[in-house]
Write a protein that holds these residues in place. Structure first.
Motif, short mmCIF file in Angstrom:
data_model
loop_
_atom_site.label_atom_id
_atom_site.label_comp_id
_atom_site.label_asym_id
_atom_site.label_seq_id
_atom_site.Cartn_x
_atom_site.Cartn_y
_atom_site.Cartn_z
N LEU A 41 38.87 44.39 35.41
CA LEU A 41 40.21 44.72 34.94
C LEU A 41 40.31 45.00 33.44
N PRO A 42 39.45 44.40 32.57
CA PRO A 42 39.53 44.80 31.16
C PRO A 42 39.28 46.28 30.93
N ALA A 43 38.59 46.93 31.87
CA ALA A 43 38.33 48.37 31.76
C ALA A 43 39.22 49.18 32.71
N TYR A 44 40.33 48.59 33.16
CA TYR A 44 41.20 49.25 34.14
C TYR A 44 41.75 50.56 33.60
N PHE A 45 41.55 51.62 34.38
CA PHE A 45 42.13 52.92 34.08
C PHE A 45 43.03 53.28 35.25
N PRO A 46 44.31 53.56 35.02
CA PRO A 46 45.24 53.72 36.13
C PRO A 46 44.90 54.88 37.04
N GLY A 47 45.14 54.66 38.34
CA GLY A 47 45.07 55.73 39.31
C GLY A 47 46.43 56.40 39.41
#
Length: 365
Positions: free
Chosen positions: A53-59
């Motif tokens: 989650l720290p690298a979460y990029f939205p879909g």
């Protein structure tokens, strides 16, 4: 801890995603099919876990008319845009106008006296969240988020399913399912989130390149990317603004509606109809409204080990595409009567038709 209402203000969203519609979730090994879905090619499922989650990029969830970004918990208010709904502020570049957020369904264990923390406010760490997995199923255009949430000795097994309807393009829906590990109360909030105007706003339609650079430097703003999801031009390519003109809601009918207008642009409308589980009746319901949200707050009694489904049906329109707030409200009520399973089944069928292989040759039907 203070009550949720009045404690949180909706801030402008990070502009990094405002004009970016090529999105993906971090990849993990393929996930199993979500409940109610047919088996599909696992390569068409993008998944992420808590460690990523720290690298979460939205879909992105959409149907060609509505575009809604994904969020890590599945319960937060998300950026949403409508096709050809633009902010045309004089002196600026035209911008896609951010419309009110429709996806939010927040939840907290216990009643107001228990001071349980709302899911959207809890840190996304192992202290609160376990067994986390979010999956974007590109064969069905559905986002499913699952986890266990713990706070102050109470726990909830959570599943959130969200999609923008392909079969009925004015509709979108999100369903929160919870299974408590205690007997007692649970609080829920069903907001339409009213975003603030982005500041500072720049007259990019009038500035030259050097003027732009001097203005940014004077404000201490640098055009640097901030991974994972904020690009270097975020300070300039922020979303346009939608001014809210009118709002309303009904406690007994569990509905909300609003109308708005993009800055120097077209009008829009939105309505939501909430469906509560029969087992959760009778609820305590309050209508809240302020500068940042229009919201129904619900408190219900729950039993340990029992699953409760809370569904938010939303209808959206803009000038030249659909009707007004009253028509959106009728549409949202209508789909609530038909139910989630019927809309979800139509969603899977519509996406299945989209994925049928075909070769199109110009002039040869």
């Amino acid at each position: 801890m203070k009550d949720r209402y009045g404690r949180r203000a909706a801030a402008p969203l990070a502009a990094g995603a405002a004009c970016t519609f090529l999105c993906a979730l971090g990849a993990l090994p393929p996930a199993g099919a979500s409940a109610g879905q047919q088996p599909a090619d696992d390569s068409f499922r993008l998944s992420t876990g808590l460690a990523q989650l720290p690298a979460y990029f939205p879909g992105l969830l959409g149907n060609g008319y509505i575009a809604t970004l994904t969020t890590p918990r599945g319960t937060e208010a998300a950026q949403t845009y409508l096709v050809a709904f633009m902010d045309y502020s004089p002196g600026d570049m035209s911008r896609p106008a951010l419309i009110p957020g429709w996806t939010g369904i927040d939840v907290a264990p216990g009643d107001a006296r228990s001071q349980g923390e709302w899911i959207d406010e809890a840190a996304l760490t192992a202290a609160h969240f376990a067994d986390y997995r979010q999956t974007l199923d590109m064969h069905a255009g559905m986002l499913t988020t699952r986890y266990s949430y713990a706070d102050r000795g109470r726990g909830l097994a959570v599943r959130v399913v969200t999609f923008v309807s392909e079969s009925s393009p004015h509709l979108a829906v999100t369903r929160l399912s919870i299974r408590p590990d205690y007997d007692g109360w649970v609080r829920l909030a069903f907001p339409l989130t009213l975003w603030k105007r982005h500041t500072p706003r720049f007259p990019l339609g009038r500035w030259t390149g050097p003027q732009q650079n001097r203005a940014l430097a004077a404000r201490g703003i640098s055009l640097q990317p901030h991974p994972p999801a904020t690009p270097d031009r975020a300070a300039l390519w922020y979303p346009g603004y939608t001014r809210i003109v009118k709002t309303g809601g009904e406690v007994r009918d569990l509905t909300l509606w609003l109308s708005g207008k993009a800055e120097s642009g077209p009008s829009m409308a939105m309505a939501a109809a909430i469906a509560l589980p029969v087992a959760a009746q009778p609820p305590r319901v309050d209508l809240r409204r302020d500068a940042h949200r229009l919201e129904l707050d619900v408190t219900v009694r729950v039993e340990k080990g029992r699953t409760y489904d809370f569904t938010k049906y939303v209808a959206l329109s803009r000038a030249g595409w659909g009707g007004d707030a009253a028509q959106d409200l009728a549409l949202a009520r209508g789909v609530r009567r038909r139910g989630f399973d019927r809309l979800a089944g139509a969603q899977r069928a519509a996406w299945r038709a989209l994925w049928q292989p075909d070769i199109v040759i110009q002039g040869d039907p």
